[in-house]
Write a protein that holds these residues in place. Sequence first.
Motif, PDB file in Angstrom:
ATOM      1  N   VAL A 264       0.864  -1.180   0.000  1.00 60.02           N
ATOM      2  CA  VAL A 264       0.000   0.000   0.000  1.00 60.02           C
ATOM      3  C   VAL A 264       0.901   1.231   0.000  1.00 60.02           C
ATOM      4  O   VAL A 264       1.842   1.329   0.798  1.00 60.02           O
ATOM      5  N   ILE A 265       0.619   2.153  -0.923  1.00 59.99           N
ATOM      6  CA  ILE A 265       1.382   3.404  -1.007  1.00 59.99           C
ATOM      7  C   ILE A 265       0.479   4.529  -0.529  1.00 59.99           C
ATOM      8  O   ILE A 265      -0.382   5.018  -1.269  1.00 59.99           O
ATOM      9  N   PRO A 266       0.613   4.966   0.733  1.00 65.10           N
ATOM     10  CA  PRO A 266      -0.221   6.060   1.224  1.00 65.10           C
ATOM     11  C   PRO A 266       0.260   7.392   0.650  1.00 65.10           C
ATOM     12  O   PRO A 266       1.464   7.658   0.599  1.00 65.10           O
ATOM     13  N   ALA A 267      -0.677   8.197   0.211  1.00 62.88           N
ATOM     14  CA  ALA A 267      -0.309   9.484  -0.398  1.00 62.88           C
ATOM     15  C   ALA A 267      -1.356  10.528  -0.042  1.00 62.88           C
ATOM     16  O   ALA A 267      -2.547  10.311  -0.263  1.00 62.88           O
ATOM     17  N   ARG A 268      -0.919  11.649   0.502  1.00 64.78           N
ATOM     18  CA  ARG A 268      -1.844  12.744   0.797  1.00 64.78           C
ATOM     19  C   ARG A 268      -1.331  14.027   0.186  1.00 64.78           C
ATOM     20  O   ARG A 268      -0.116  14.248   0.069  1.00 64.78           O
TER      21      ARG A 268
END
Length: 264
Positions: free
Chosen positions: A6-10
């Motif tokens: 999972v690549i979290p990006a905000r």
Amino acid sequence: MSVVIVIPARYASTRYPGKPLVLLHGPDGSAKSLIQRSWEAASAVSGIDRVVVATDDDRIRAAAEAFGAEVVMTAESCANGTERCADALERMGGGAEIVVNLQGDAPLTPAWFVEDLVAGLQAAPDFKVATPVLRCDGAALSGFRADRRAGRVGGTTAVFDRDHRALYFSKEVIPYTSADYADTADTPVFHHVGCYAYRPDALTAYGQLPEGRLEALEGLEQLRFIENGWPVLCVEVEGRGRAFWELNNPEDVPRIESMLKLIG
């Protein structure tokens, strides 16, 4: 064993708003967003069943879907990447035995870092969380020190016991050493690589654990596990001559672009 990255990006980064969409020029002159280069790094890892981008922002979703990524929309309330991974896993319906959090600001992460991380957690049943650490050479340590003198938040460092159980992580350079090291010499300082592997129950528990004093001071999400008594395994990885850095500040863009050129 099912393994998901999972690549979290905000978008709303405090230090660098819009960071996932910043363009990075590669050795061929092509410009790709930070999130795309991070997704490509994740896709190069062997033994992975699924790679997803987890975000709460439609701009990032649109950009990621445009280059072919699977996207999971997560809650705006996620305070950090670990919470976003937990939310994404729930929305995906679970099913993974190990979840890897490959943070979206680490496009230089070599595939073997993640492969060794997963193997390390698989071989350590007493741990529910693992993270890679890379021994700094003299040149890397000099870069850490220069960033701190300039008031910049550079990489994070880690200290751990003889069983590789994490003792602490810090944005300061620890352990303290006043020695000077040749550029290629080993040092006692370990760079914490911004990547984690979790067993699902650790992710489920994370959101229920109280934020600790040290986590709040350092702004380092992994300290929540340590402060609440969950052991974190530090898996030492080898650089193999590969340059590594995360994109933490706007000033890091040219540094990472130059490293991309070295990779070729």
